[in-house]
Write a protein that holds these residues in place. Sequence first.
Motif, mmCIF file in Angstrom:
data_model
loop_
_atom_site.group_PDB
_atom_site.id
_atom_site.type_symbol
_atom_site.label_atom_id
_atom_site.label_comp_id
_atom_site.label_asym_id
_atom_site.label_seq_id
_atom_site.Cartn_x
_atom_site.Cartn_y
_atom_site.Cartn_z
ATOM 1 N N ALA A 42 22.370 -73.205 -27.035
ATOM 2 C CA ALA A 42 23.598 -72.862 -26.048
ATOM 3 C C ALA A 42 22.662 -74.809 -25.647
ATOM 4 O O ALA A 42 23.549 -75.866 -25.333
ATOM 5 C CB ALA A 42 23.272 -72.466 -24.805
ATOM 6 N N ARG A 43 21.141 -75.595 -26.008
ATOM 7 C CA ARG A 43 20.515 -76.308 -25.770
ATOM 8 C C ARG A 43 20.484 -77.345 -26.741
ATOM 9 O O ARG A 43 19.157 -78.172 -26.469
ATOM 10 C CB ARG A 43 19.111 -75.557 -24.956
ATOM 11 C CG ARG A 43 19.027 -75.143 -24.176
ATOM 12 C CD ARG A 43 18.065 -75.332 -23.240
ATOM 13 N NE ARG A 43 16.570 -74.380 -24.422
ATOM 14 C CZ ARG A 43 15.609 -72.737 -24.525
ATOM 15 N NH1 ARG A 43 17.145 -72.432 -23.220
ATOM 16 N NH2 ARG A 43 15.623 -72.347 -24.879
ATOM 17 N N LYS A 44 20.986 -76.771 -27.654
ATOM 18 C CA LYS A 44 21.734 -77.081 -29.190
ATOM 19 C C LYS A 44 19.959 -77.948 -29.765
ATOM 20 O O LYS A 44 19.614 -78.770 -30.566
ATOM 21 C CB LYS A 44 22.052 -79.235 -28.933
ATOM 22 C CG LYS A 44 23.631 -78.886 -27.962
ATOM 23 C CD LYS A 44 24.940 -78.153 -28.666
ATOM 24 C CE LYS A 44 25.514 -78.014 -27.657
ATOM 25 N NZ LYS A 44 26.402 -79.118 -26.878
ATOM 26 N N GLU A 45 18.944 -76.648 -29.581
ATOM 27 C CA GLU A 45 18.181 -76.676 -30.444
ATOM 28 C C GLU A 45 17.886 -76.301 -31.809
ATOM 29 O O GLU A 45 16.687 -76.187 -32.144
ATOM 30 C CB GLU A 45 16.668 -76.104 -29.464
ATOM 31 C CG GLU A 45 16.534 -76.645 -28.073
ATOM 32 C CD GLU A 45 15.842 -76.176 -27.029
ATOM 33 O OE1 GLU A 45 15.502 -76.420 -25.799
ATOM 34 O OE2 GLU A 45 15.072 -74.715 -27.639
ATOM 35 N N ASP A 55 31.653 -75.992 -19.646
ATOM 36 C CA ASP A 55 30.252 -75.485 -18.475
ATOM 37 C C ASP A 55 29.768 -74.340 -19.219
ATOM 38 O O ASP A 55 28.825 -74.354 -18.508
ATOM 39 C CB ASP A 55 30.594 -76.132 -17.213
ATOM 40 C CG ASP A 55 31.273 -77.462 -17.047
ATOM 41 O OD1 ASP A 55 30.696 -78.391 -17.750
ATOM 42 O OD2 ASP A 55 31.274 -77.866 -15.513
ATOM 43 N N ASP A 56 30.719 -73.869 -18.947
ATOM 44 C CA ASP A 56 29.913 -71.585 -18.671
ATOM 45 C C ASP A 56 29.790 -71.291 -20.359
ATOM 46 O O ASP A 56 29.581 -70.393 -20.259
ATOM 47 C CB ASP A 56 31.399 -70.924 -18.194
ATOM 48 C CG ASP A 56 31.139 -71.849 -16.403
ATOM 49 O OD1 ASP A 56 30.422 -71.911 -15.510
ATOM 50 O OD2 ASP A 56 32.855 -71.680 -16.079
ATOM 51 N N LEU A 57 30.732 -72.053 -21.057
ATOM 52 C CA LEU A 57 30.527 -70.980 -22.478
ATOM 53 C C LEU A 57 30.656 -72.023 -23.627
ATOM 54 O O LEU A 57 30.811 -72.892 -23.643
ATOM 55 C CB LEU A 57 32.457 -70.482 -22.278
ATOM 56 C CG LEU A 57 32.607 -69.939 -21.543
ATOM 57 C CD1 LEU A 57 34.131 -68.762 -22.103
ATOM 58 C CD2 LEU A 57 32.032 -68.262 -21.192
ATOM 59 N N ILE A 58 30.300 -71.127 -24.653
ATOM 60 C CA ILE A 58 29.992 -71.676 -25.750
ATOM 61 C C ILE A 58 30.698 -70.996 -27.113
ATOM 62 O O ILE A 58 30.733 -69.492 -26.722
ATOM 63 C CB ILE A 58 28.375 -72.228 -26.876
ATOM 64 C CG1 ILE A 58 27.434 -71.311 -26.297
ATOM 65 C CG2 ILE A 58 28.009 -73.649 -25.554
ATOM 66 C CD1 ILE A 58 26.689 -71.555 -27.441
ATOM 67 N N ALA A 59 31.243 -71.580 -28.049
ATOM 68 C CA ALA A 59 31.907 -70.235 -29.360
ATOM 69 C C ALA A 59 31.030 -71.239 -30.244
ATOM 70 O O ALA A 59 31.064 -72.321 -30.855
ATOM 71 C CB ALA A 59 33.380 -70.048 -29.531
ATOM 72 N N VAL A 73 32.131 -65.748 -28.621
ATOM 73 C CA VAL A 73 32.169 -66.039 -27.557
ATOM 74 C C VAL A 73 30.602 -66.420 -26.898
ATOM 75 O O VAL A 73 30.534 -64.726 -27.085
ATOM 76 C CB VAL A 73 33.115 -65.795 -27.351
ATOM 77 C CG1 VAL A 73 33.516 -67.018 -25.368
ATOM 78 C CG2 VAL A 73 34.614 -66.576 -28.002
ATOM 79 N N VAL A 74 30.155 -67.355 -26.229
ATOM 80 C CA VAL A 74 29.250 -66.591 -26.136
ATOM 81 C C VAL A 74 28.979 -67.485 -24.055
ATOM 82 O O VAL A 74 28.946 -68.591 -24.051
ATOM 83 C CB VAL A 74 27.429 -67.670 -26.811
ATOM 84 C CG1 VAL A 74 26.068 -67.135 -25.270
ATOM 85 C CG2 VAL A 74 27.785 -66.751 -27.425
ATOM 86 N N PRO A 75 28.408 -67.192 -23.403
ATOM 87 C CA PRO A 75 27.908 -67.450 -21.709
ATOM 88 C C PRO A 75 26.939 -68.593 -22.149
ATOM 89 O O PRO A 75 25.952 -67.906 -22.757
ATOM 90 C CB PRO A 75 28.065 -66.498 -21.004
ATOM 91 C CG PRO A 75 28.132 -65.384 -21.940
ATOM 92 C CD PRO A 75 28.633 -65.775 -23.403
ATOM 93 N N LYS A 76 27.044 -69.583 -21.337
ATOM 94 C CA LYS A 76 25.433 -70.475 -21.614
ATOM 95 C C LYS A 76 24.885 -69.212 -20.805
ATOM 96 O O LYS A 76 23.098 -69.731 -21.025
ATOM 97 C CB LYS A 76 25.765 -71.668 -21.117
ATOM 98 C CG LYS A 76 26.713 -72.392 -21.149
ATOM 99 C CD LYS A 76 26.627 -73.435 -20.990
ATOM 100 C CE LYS A 76 27.463 -75.057 -22.323
ATOM 101 N NZ LYS A 76 28.015 -76.359 -22.104
ATOM 102 N N LEU A 92 33.762 -64.668 -15.642
ATOM 103 C CA LEU A 92 32.874 -64.934 -16.388
ATOM 104 C C LEU A 92 33.998 -64.319 -17.824
ATOM 105 O O LEU A 92 33.861 -64.789 -18.511
ATOM 106 C CB LEU A 92 31.755 -65.434 -16.090
ATOM 107 C CG LEU A 92 30.876 -65.390 -17.774
ATOM 108 C CD1 LEU A 92 30.877 -67.069 -17.519
ATOM 109 C CD2 LEU A 92 29.267 -65.497 -17.525
ATOM 110 N N ILE A 93 33.785 -62.928 -17.689
ATOM 111 C CA ILE A 93 33.806 -62.297 -18.802
ATOM 112 C C ILE A 93 35.606 -62.765 -18.978
ATOM 113 O O ILE A 93 35.875 -62.656 -19.928
ATOM 114 C CB ILE A 93 33.479 -61.005 -17.925
ATOM 115 C CG1 ILE A 93 32.307 -60.639 -17.598
ATOM 116 C CG2 ILE A 93 33.929 -59.910 -18.927
ATOM 117 C CD1 ILE A 93 31.672 -61.261 -19.241
ATOM 118 N N GLY A 94 36.203 -62.731 -17.826
ATOM 119 C CA GLY A 94 37.697 -63.625 -18.077
ATOM 120 C C GLY A 94 37.976 -64.285 -18.976
ATOM 121 O O GLY A 94 38.725 -64.303 -19.447
#
Length: 145
Positions: A42-45, A55-59, A73-76, A92-94
């Motif tokens: 999520a931090r692009k490391e 703002d809340d999720l990445i996939a 699918v991952v919450p940040k 958030l889960i929704g």
Amino acid sequence: MEPRTDTPLPSSRFSATVRFRVQSGLLGDDDMADDCIFCKIARKEIPTDILFEDDDLIAFNDIHPQAPSHLLVVPKAHIPTLNDLTEDQASLIGALVLRAQALAVERGIDEAGYRLVMNCNHEGGQTVFHIHLHLLGGRQMRGFG
Ligand code: 5GP
Ligand code: ZN
């Protein structure tokens, strides 16, 4: 929505296991954990093809796909397990499930069908302790186990 009064709210945002890890210095108490692989993504490391981000999720694609389409699918926010979820995170889960639905449509697997999976702790098969939703599709799914 009225707050529920029939079940007690968790006494803490995190489970006893996580509180123990924090107290022992094994885990940071921040929203992002330094040593967590999905926080690093999520931090692009860690270079990863991000399929969706807000703002809340990445996939992104699972590194060891179990189906022709296998996305995560991952919450940040660093939430270690399903046991650590609180009522204020219901939306958030929704959003996680609706994003998986949208990605299934994008992949063209929505009509044929797909499977959404969340694993919790060791017996649930969880290996990365930052909650995530698996989206699996593109083949016939069989029973659980
Ligand atoms: P779990 O077993 O915790 O439900 O699922 C964790 C998933 O994360 C596994 O399917 C595993 O293949 C995937 N995974 C673990 N490390 C990485 C990584 O560094 N990059 C990606 N894209 N997926 C990962
Ligand atoms: Zn994390």
